[in-house]
Motif scaffolding. Structure first.
Motif, PDB file in Angstrom:
ATOM      1  N   ASP A  95       0.417  -0.974  -0.004  1.00  0.00           N
ATOM      2  CA  ASP A  95      -0.018   0.241  -0.007  1.00  0.00           C
ATOM      3  C   ASP A  95       1.006   0.960   0.513  1.00  0.00           C
ATOM      4  OD1 ASP A  95      -2.271  -1.522   0.077  1.00  0.00           O
ATOM      5  OD2 ASP A  95      -2.781  -1.680   1.929  1.00  0.00           O
ATOM      6  N   ASP A  96       1.782   1.580   0.773  1.00  0.00           N
ATOM      7  CA  ASP A  96       2.695   2.173   0.901  1.00  0.00           C
ATOM      8  C   ASP A  96       3.187   2.675  -0.874  1.00  0.00           C
ATOM      9  OD1 ASP A  96       2.396   3.368   3.407  1.00  0.00           O
ATOM     10  OD2 ASP A  96       4.032   2.054   4.027  1.00  0.00           O
ATOM     11  N   GLU A  97       4.036   1.597  -1.127  1.00  0.00           N
ATOM     12  CA  GLU A  97       4.486   1.990  -2.784  1.00  0.00           C
ATOM     13  C   GLU A  97       3.528   2.543  -3.060  1.00  0.00           C
ATOM     14  OE1 GLU A  97       8.139  -2.106  -2.110  1.00  0.00           O
ATOM     15  OE2 GLU A  97       5.549  -2.284  -2.902  1.00  0.00           O
ATOM     16  N   SER A  98       2.202   1.745  -3.501  1.00  0.00           N
ATOM     17  CA  SER A  98       2.114   2.165  -4.150  1.00  0.00           C
ATOM     18  C   SER A  98       0.641   3.453  -4.094  1.00  0.00           C
ATOM     19  CB  SER A  98      -0.329   1.009  -4.003  1.00  0.00           C
ATOM     20  OG  SER A  98      -0.034   0.164  -4.958  1.00  0.00           O
ATOM     21  N   ASP A  99       0.741   4.093  -3.096  1.00  0.00           N
ATOM     22  CA  ASP A  99       0.715   5.533  -2.432  1.00  0.00           C
ATOM     23  C   ASP A  99       1.902   6.106  -3.008  1.00  0.00           C
ATOM     24  OD1 ASP A  99      -1.537   4.905  -1.239  1.00  0.00           O
ATOM     25  OD2 ASP A  99      -0.919   4.806   1.114  1.00  0.00           O
ATOM     26  N   ALA A 100       3.120   6.032  -3.025  1.00  0.00           N
ATOM     27  CA  ALA A 100       4.007   6.562  -3.833  1.00  0.00           C
ATOM     28  C   ALA A 100       4.367   7.295  -5.423  1.00  0.00           C
ATOM     29  CB  ALA A 100       5.565   6.446  -3.031  1.00  0.00           C
ATOM     30  N   LEU A 101       3.573   5.565  -5.544  1.00  0.00           N
ATOM     31  CA  LEU A 101       3.782   4.995  -7.237  1.00  0.00           C
ATOM     32  C   LEU A 101       2.025   6.653  -7.626  1.00  0.00           C
ATOM     33  CD1 LEU A 101       4.079   3.928 -10.025  1.00  0.00           C
ATOM     34  CD2 LEU A 101       2.515   3.111  -9.361  1.00  0.00           C
ATOM     35  N   ASN A 102       1.758   6.508  -6.485  1.00  0.00           N
ATOM     36  CA  ASN A 102       0.262   7.700  -7.572  1.00  0.00           C
ATOM     37  C   ASN A 102       0.959   9.138  -6.491  1.00  0.00           C
ATOM     38  OD1 ASN A 102      -1.449   5.648  -8.295  1.00  0.00           O
ATOM     39  ND2 ASN A 102      -2.216   5.318  -5.656  1.00  0.00           N
ATOM     40  N   ALA A 103       1.279   9.110  -6.537  1.00  0.00           N
ATOM     41  CA  ALA A 103       2.093  10.706  -5.879  1.00  0.00           C
ATOM     42  C   ALA A 103       2.866  11.579  -6.645  1.00  0.00           C
ATOM     43  CB  ALA A 103       2.533  10.345  -4.333  1.00  0.00           C
ATOM     44  N   ARG A 104       3.943  10.275  -7.488  1.00  0.00           N
ATOM     45  CA  ARG A 104       5.149  10.421  -8.070  1.00  0.00           C
ATOM     46  C   ARG A 104       4.294  10.660  -9.641  1.00  0.00           C
ATOM     47  NH1 ARG A 104       7.793   6.333  -5.919  1.00  0.00           N
ATOM     48  NH2 ARG A 104       6.882   4.450  -7.861  1.00  0.00           N
ATOM     49  N   LEU A 105       3.231  10.190  -9.676  1.00  0.00           N
ATOM     50  CA  LEU A 105       2.377   9.844 -11.351  1.00  0.00           C
ATOM     51  C   LEU A 105       1.338  11.249 -11.357  1.00  0.00           C
ATOM     52  CD1 LEU A 105       0.956   8.951 -14.059  1.00  0.00           C
ATOM     53  CD2 LEU A 105      -0.417   7.551 -12.541  1.00  0.00           C
ATOM     54  N   LEU A 140       2.498  14.325  -8.770  1.00  0.00           N
ATOM     55  CA  LEU A 140       3.654  15.423 -10.156  1.00  0.00           C
ATOM     56  C   LEU A 140       4.047  15.256 -11.091  1.00  0.00           C
ATOM     57  CD1 LEU A 140       5.727  14.831  -6.648  1.00  0.00           C
ATOM     58  CD2 LEU A 140       4.051  16.713  -7.181  1.00  0.00           C
ATOM     59  N   LEU A 141       3.858  13.940 -11.897  1.00  0.00           N
ATOM     60  CA  LEU A 141       4.722  14.010 -12.996  1.00  0.00           C
ATOM     61  C   LEU A 141       3.546  14.519 -14.059  1.00  0.00           C
ATOM     62  CD1 LEU A 141       6.235  10.250 -13.361  1.00  0.00           C
ATOM     63  CD2 LEU A 141       7.003  12.912 -14.004  1.00  0.00           C
ATOM     64  N   LEU A 142       1.986  14.463 -14.070  1.00  0.00           N
ATOM     65  CA  LEU A 142       1.357  14.742 -15.106  1.00  0.00           C
ATOM     66  C   LEU A 142       0.834  16.046 -14.112  1.00  0.00           C
ATOM     67  CD1 LEU A 142      -1.206  11.666 -14.838  1.00  0.00           C
ATOM     68  CD2 LEU A 142       0.376  12.349 -16.553  1.00  0.00           C
ATOM     69  N   ALA A 143       1.144  16.952 -13.172  1.00  0.00           N
ATOM     70  CA  ALA A 143       0.627  17.850 -13.091  1.00  0.00           C
ATOM     71  C   ALA A 143       2.415  19.056 -13.651  1.00  0.00           C
ATOM     72  CB  ALA A 143       0.845  18.598 -11.369  1.00  0.00           C
ATOM     73  N   ASN A 144       2.981  18.219 -14.132  1.00  0.00           N
ATOM     74  CA  ASN A 144       4.254  18.939 -14.564  1.00  0.00           C
ATOM     75  C   ASN A 144       3.976  19.007 -15.452  1.00  0.00           C
ATOM     76  OD1 ASN A 144       6.922  20.503 -13.709  1.00  0.00           O
ATOM     77  ND2 ASN A 144       7.555  18.629 -15.577  1.00  0.00           N
ATOM     78  N   HIS A 145       3.582  17.581 -16.289  1.00  0.00           N
ATOM     79  CA  HIS A 145       3.010  18.684 -17.565  1.00  0.00           C
ATOM     80  C   HIS A 145       2.067  19.313 -17.260  1.00  0.00           C
ATOM     81  CE1 HIS A 145       2.353  16.941 -22.077  1.00  0.00           C
ATOM     82  NE2 HIS A 145       1.147  16.800 -21.915  1.00  0.00           N
ATOM     83  N   ILE A 146       1.434  19.287 -17.245  1.00  0.00           N
ATOM     84  CA  ILE A 146      -0.157  20.525 -17.457  1.00  0.00           C
ATOM     85  C   ILE A 146       0.656  21.787 -17.462  1.00  0.00           C
ATOM     86  CG2 ILE A 146      -2.116  21.300 -16.129  1.00  0.00           C
ATOM     87  CD1 ILE A 146      -2.901  18.719 -15.747  1.00  0.00           C
ATOM     88  N   GLY A 147       0.928  22.154 -15.970  1.00  0.00           N
ATOM     89  CA  GLY A 147       2.464  23.294 -15.645  1.00  0.00           C
ATOM     90  C   GLY A 147       1.079  24.925 -15.457  1.00  0.00           C
ATOM     91  N   ASP A 148      -0.252  24.223 -16.341  1.00  0.00           N
ATOM     92  CA  ASP A 148      -1.297  25.906 -15.781  1.00  0.00           C
ATOM     93  C   ASP A 148      -1.676  25.405 -14.773  1.00  0.00           C
ATOM     94  OD1 ASP A 148      -3.484  27.564 -15.411  1.00  0.00           O
ATOM     95  OD2 ASP A 148      -3.662  27.302 -18.018  1.00  0.00           O
ATOM     96  N   PRO A 149      -1.320  26.571 -13.824  1.00  0.00           N
ATOM     97  CA  PRO A 149      -1.821  26.697 -11.924  1.00  0.00           C
ATOM     98  C   PRO A 149      -3.027  26.559 -11.786  1.00  0.00           C
ATOM     99  CG  PRO A 149      -0.186  28.580 -12.320  1.00  0.00           C
ATOM    100  CD  PRO A 149      -0.457  27.465 -13.181  1.00  0.00           C
ATOM    101  N   GLU A 150      -4.240  27.602 -12.800  1.00  0.00           N
ATOM    102  CA  GLU A 150      -5.404  28.009 -13.293  1.00  0.00           C
ATOM    103  C   GLU A 150      -5.713  26.071 -12.549  1.00  0.00           C
ATOM    104  OE1 GLU A 150      -6.789  30.488 -14.852  1.00  0.00           O
ATOM    105  OE2 GLU A 150      -5.366  32.581 -14.329  1.00  0.00           O
ATOM    106  N   VAL A 151      -5.343  25.632 -13.977  1.00  0.00           N
ATOM    107  CA  VAL A 151      -5.673  24.202 -14.244  1.00  0.00           C
ATOM    108  C   VAL A 151      -5.763  23.065 -13.251  1.00  0.00           C
ATOM    109  CG1 VAL A 151      -5.829  21.895 -16.298  1.00  0.00           C
ATOM    110  CG2 VAL A 151      -5.804  24.379 -16.754  1.00  0.00           C
ATOM    111  N   LEU A 152      -4.728  23.244 -12.855  1.00  0.00           N
ATOM    112  CA  LEU A 152      -4.367  22.395 -11.320  1.00  0.00           C
ATOM    113  C   LEU A 152      -5.100  22.350 -10.521  1.00  0.00           C
ATOM    114  CD1 LEU A 152      -0.492  22.543 -11.609  1.00  0.00           C
ATOM    115  CD2 LEU A 152      -2.082  20.270 -12.699  1.00  0.00           C
ATOM    116  N   ASN A 153      -5.127  24.026  -9.786  1.00  0.00           N
ATOM    117  CA  ASN A 153      -6.542  24.141  -8.426  1.00  0.00           C
ATOM    118  C   ASN A 153      -7.410  23.585  -8.970  1.00  0.00           C
ATOM    119  OD1 ASN A 153      -3.917  25.086  -7.520  1.00  0.00           O
ATOM    120  ND2 ASN A 153      -3.992  27.147  -7.802  1.00  0.00           N
TER     121      ASN A 153
END
Length: 64
Positions: free
Chosen positions: A28-38, A40-53
């Motif tokens: 479960d902890d490893e899956s949580d960490a994988l989800n968090a990385r995913l 953050l990667l997708l948020a970085n790809h999107i990049g737009d703070p308004e869309v992320l919010n």
């Protein structure tokens, strides 16, 4: 740019299968960490703070 809430993944079942496979054999902890990385990667790809919010607001609105 507005948050797109319309289905937009060409093969959603294929993506879901790949997501489940990425979690296979993880604790479960490893899956949580994988989800968090995913996220953050997708948020970085999107990049737009308004869309992320907007995504944060939308995700909180459907909490179970």
């Amino acid at each position: 740019m507005d948050l797109n809430l319309t289905p937009n993944i060409p093969d959603p079942d294929g993506f879901y299968d790949a997501l489940l496979a990425a979690h296979e054999g993880r604790t479960d902890d490893e899956s949580d960490a994988l989800n968090a990385r995913l996220i953050l990667l997708l948020a970085n790809h999107i990049g737009d703070p308004e869309v992320l919010n907007a995504a944060l607001v939308a995700a909180r609105a459907v909490e179970g």
